[in-house]
Motif scaffolding. Structure first.
Motif, mmCIF file in Angstrom:
data_model
loop_
_atom_site.group_PDB
_atom_site.id
_atom_site.type_symbol
_atom_site.label_atom_id
_atom_site.label_comp_id
_atom_site.label_asym_id
_atom_site.label_seq_id
_atom_site.Cartn_x
_atom_site.Cartn_y
_atom_site.Cartn_z
ATOM 1 N N ASP A 232 0.858 -1.177 0.000
ATOM 2 C CA ASP A 232 0.000 0.000 0.000
ATOM 3 C C ASP A 232 0.894 1.226 0.000
ATOM 4 O O ASP A 232 2.129 1.109 0.020
ATOM 5 C CB ASP A 232 -0.925 0.000 1.224
ATOM 6 N N VAL A 233 0.270 2.388 -0.015
ATOM 7 C CA VAL A 233 0.966 3.654 0.163
ATOM 8 C C VAL A 233 0.432 4.255 1.460
ATOM 9 O O VAL A 233 -0.727 4.656 1.541
ATOM 10 C CB VAL A 233 0.723 4.607 -1.030
ATOM 11 N N ASN A 236 -3.108 3.868 3.308
ATOM 12 C CA ASN A 236 -4.276 4.710 3.094
ATOM 13 C C ASN A 236 -5.423 4.003 2.387
ATOM 14 O O ASN A 236 -6.567 4.430 2.498
ATOM 15 C CB ASN A 236 -3.887 5.961 2.295
ATOM 16 N N SER A 237 -5.143 2.936 1.662
ATOM 17 C CA SER A 237 -6.197 2.244 0.926
ATOM 18 C C SER A 237 -6.559 0.891 1.525
ATOM 19 O O SER A 237 -7.715 0.479 1.488
ATOM 20 C CB SER A 237 -5.775 2.064 -0.539
ATOM 21 N N THR A 289 6.025 0.336 2.198
ATOM 22 C CA THR A 289 4.640 0.796 2.311
ATOM 23 C C THR A 289 4.539 2.227 2.835
ATOM 24 O O THR A 289 3.717 3.015 2.357
ATOM 25 C CB THR A 289 3.839 -0.161 3.223
ATOM 26 N N SER A 293 5.606 6.142 -3.255
ATOM 27 C CA SER A 293 4.553 6.925 -3.895
ATOM 28 C C SER A 293 3.593 5.994 -4.632
ATOM 29 O O SER A 293 3.885 4.811 -4.828
ATOM 30 C CB SER A 293 5.162 7.914 -4.887
ATOM 31 N N ASP A 294 2.472 6.553 -5.060
ATOM 32 C CA ASP A 294 1.519 5.752 -5.820
ATOM 33 C C ASP A 294 2.119 5.310 -7.156
ATOM 34 O O ASP A 294 1.851 4.203 -7.629
ATOM 35 C CB ASP A 294 0.237 6.557 -6.064
ATOM 36 N N GLU A 295 2.951 6.178 -7.747
ATOM 37 C CA GLU A 295 3.598 5.821 -9.002
ATOM 38 C C GLU A 295 4.535 4.633 -8.820
ATOM 39 O O GLU A 295 4.607 3.742 -9.680
ATOM 40 C CB GLU A 295 4.379 7.020 -9.554
ATOM 41 N N LYS A 297 4.202 2.316 -6.547
ATOM 42 C CA LYS A 297 3.334 1.162 -6.357
ATOM 43 C C LYS A 297 2.883 0.600 -7.699
ATOM 44 O O LYS A 297 2.944 -0.610 -7.955
ATOM 45 C CB LYS A 297 2.104 1.559 -5.521
ATOM 46 N N LYS A 298 2.440 1.477 -8.590
ATOM 47 C CA LYS A 298 1.958 1.030 -9.899
ATOM 48 C C LYS A 298 3.084 0.397 -10.722
ATOM 49 O O LYS A 298 2.862 -0.577 -11.456
ATOM 50 C CB LYS A 298 1.332 2.200 -10.652
ATOM 51 N N ASP A 311 -6.504 -0.497 -5.583
ATOM 52 C CA ASP A 311 -6.675 0.516 -6.624
ATOM 53 C C ASP A 311 -8.144 0.509 -7.000
ATOM 54 O O ASP A 311 -8.875 -0.437 -6.682
ATOM 55 C CB ASP A 311 -5.803 0.236 -7.857
ATOM 56 N N THR A 317 -3.300 -0.491 -11.712
ATOM 57 C CA THR A 317 -1.996 -0.860 -11.157
ATOM 58 C C THR A 317 -1.236 -1.802 -12.083
ATOM 59 O O THR A 317 -0.033 -1.648 -12.282
ATOM 60 C CB THR A 317 -2.173 -1.508 -9.773
#
Length: 532
Positions: A232-233, A236-237, A289, A293-295, A297-298, A311, A317
């Motif tokens: 995760d990041v 948060n999700s 984690t 960043s979200d980038e 993670k993807k 996501d 993702t």
């Protein structure tokens, strides 16, 4: 991206349909005088026979100037209502809105602010001061679509009515099949196939066992130990799903059988931390984690390194196609040693603070009629998709046919953001799946996953509540330090920097932050909501 898929990300249009509802000879019997002596047509279009101009303030997304958006320009021609737009960038909007209130130079209409910018406390405060005007009487007389929604959905009416009994702001109401989603989690279906997993985990122990297999059995088949079972990041999700596995619905105050409690100081929360710490210590939760960043993670998802990940859609993702992503099942809610009942927190389907009328407005009746159209199915679709000739055209049978994107646009969403304000901000409308939407195979997949894994176990953590000014001041004083402390300690407990043997000290610190008063205020607010 498919039309109905777009709807669950944003909110929604068709000039041909609008024109069918317009009337060149508006019935004068259905007209009534405005507070400024401008005649208001209660039905059909135009709304006013004599053109008027209003000022409107909203957060701009930078995709296009609002004065140039076809959805707004064509609706203005239809209604006879023109606008002077003030649309500062989203990043500056909150500051600009506060300055407008402070200076007294506030626009006639505040649009698309959302509760993050036009907070519930601001609604109460500026309503009490008379800067925001009550809307309920205007709705009853001039807004049949909004009134119908409130009559049919008492929980919505309760959730937008402040402590003084007035409605100062309209909501976005989400009735799309995916409205309850928080951010879902998805399993890597190819990994499940590689490990011959036939049934998804339904307990925390079963999930642990599967994550171990993800880590140790090379499900991506590259011969390297590069698998990341879960990530995760900043949590948060995934946090909500794992809190739920231990009987909690929110990372703060939540309602449990009519009682309010602060989840992060409960024994349930301690068990959640212990479980997540175990995953972290054993390399089952990505060690990055709390730093990535979200980038980033993807990027890991597109390298086929992820087993379970959050996501909105899994292909965001993984980089797969919609068709390929239908092999990635949605996370099933879990039970645990301390709760036998799986649950998943869901959204209430209401976003507040999307449309307010200020005391500067000389035409409140026309203003409420203007926005009421967007709470009908036809008006909602028009707001979301824009008028005919841009995203679609009508064939000989009156069916919508999607048009090719103009040169220079990489996606439908990018182009749509130049056509309508319903892009990236919460707009006053009814979000739904429309009767003429083509339900694709991917949509059917999402509907089935949602019914089985969200709708069957979903609970709203706490209703949308309003506090009095005095209550809000106390909450604000407590909340800043409380949230910061809990957020820091969550990361420290999960990563093992702070041992769980220090739990009692953590709870004592929270209690010293006046948490008892904090919970008491929300209990009183909830009791008001429940009895209203």
């Amino acid at each position: 991206m498919k039309k109905s898929l777009t709807l669950c990300l944003t909110a929604v249009g068709c000039l041909g349909l609008i024109a069918a509802c317009s009337s060149d000879d508006a019935n004068t019997d259905s007209s009534s005088p405005s507070s400024s002596n401008v005649e208001i047509n209660k039905e059909g279009f135009p709304i006013v026979d004599e053109e008027i101009t209003l000022s409107l303030m909203a957060p701009g997304t930078g995709m296009a100037e609002w004065k140039d958006m076809p959805t707004l320009t064509e609706y203005s021609e239809l209604t006879n209502i023109k606008f002077d737009y003030t649309t500062p960038p989203m990043s500056d909007f909150g500051t600009r809105l506060n300055l407008a209130f402070a200076s007294g130079d506030v626009a006639d209409i505040i649009y698309g602010a959302g509760s993050g910018n036009l907070t519930p406390g601001m609604e109460v405060d500026y309503g009490r001061q008379g800067i925001l005007i009550p809307l309920e009487d205007l709705i009853a007389e001039y807004a049949p679509n909004i009134q119908k929604l409130l009559d049919e959905n008492p929980e919505v009416a309760k959730s937008i009515t402040t402590v003084d009994g007035h409605i100062y702001s309209l909501p976005a109401i989400n009735q799309h099949p995916n409205a309850g989603w928080a951010v879902p989690m998805w399993y890597n279906g190819a990994w499940l196939d590689a490990l011959d997993v036939e049934e998804l985990p339904k307990t925390t122990d079963e999930l642990y066992d599967l994550l171990v297999r993800f880590k140790e059995e090379d499900p991506n088949g590259n011969g390297e130990a590069d698998e990341i079972p879960l990530l995760d990041v900043q949590m948060n999700s995934t946090r909500k799903a794992f809190l739920a596995a231990f009987g909690m619905k929110d990372w703060g105050v939540e309602e449990v059988n009519g009682e309010i409690r602060y989840a992060p100081s409960s024994e349930n929360y301690k068990e959640y931390l212990a479980y997540m710490n175990k995953l972290y210590e054993e390399g089952l939760l990505d060690p990055e984690t709390f730093s990535q960043s979200d980038e980033q993670k993807k990027a890991k998802g597109q390298e086929n390194k992820l087993g379970l990940f959050p996501d909105w859609f899994s292909f965001f993702t993984t980089g797969e196609t919609e068709e390929e992503s239908m092999n990635n099942p949605m996370f099933h809610p879990l039970s645990s040693p301390i709760t036998d009942e799986p649950l998943i927190p869901i959204n209430p389907g209401i976003s507040r603070g999307t449309f307010s009328i200020t005391s500067s407005n000389e035409h409140p009746e026309a203003s409420i009629r203007w926005v009421d159209y967007f709470y009908s199915e036809e008006g909602s679709e028009y707001l979301n998709r824009g008028p005919e000739g841009y995203l679609y055209e009508l064939d000989d049978n009156g069916n919508k046919v999607d048009l090719e994107l103009p040169a220079g646009y990489e996606s439908t969403e990018e182009y749509r953001g130049t056509l309508t304000p319903a892009y990236g901000i919460p707009t006053p409308t009814l979000v739904m799946r429309y009767a003429d939407d083509e339900v694709s195979e991917f949509d059917q997949f999402l509907d089935e996953e949602t019914a089985e894994k969200v709708d069957a176990f979903g609970e709203v953590p706490i209703p949308l509540l309003y506090l009095t000014n005095e209550e809000q001041e106390i909450v604000n004083t407590i909340e800043v330090d409380l949230k910061s402390y809990v957020e820091q300690l969550e990361a420290r407990f999960i990563t093992g920097v702070e041992p769980l043997s220090n739990w009692d000290n953590y709870v004592e610190t929270i209690e010293g932050m006046n948490i008892e008063k904090y919970v008491e205020i929300y209990q009183e607010a909830y009791d008001r909501w429940a009895s209203s």
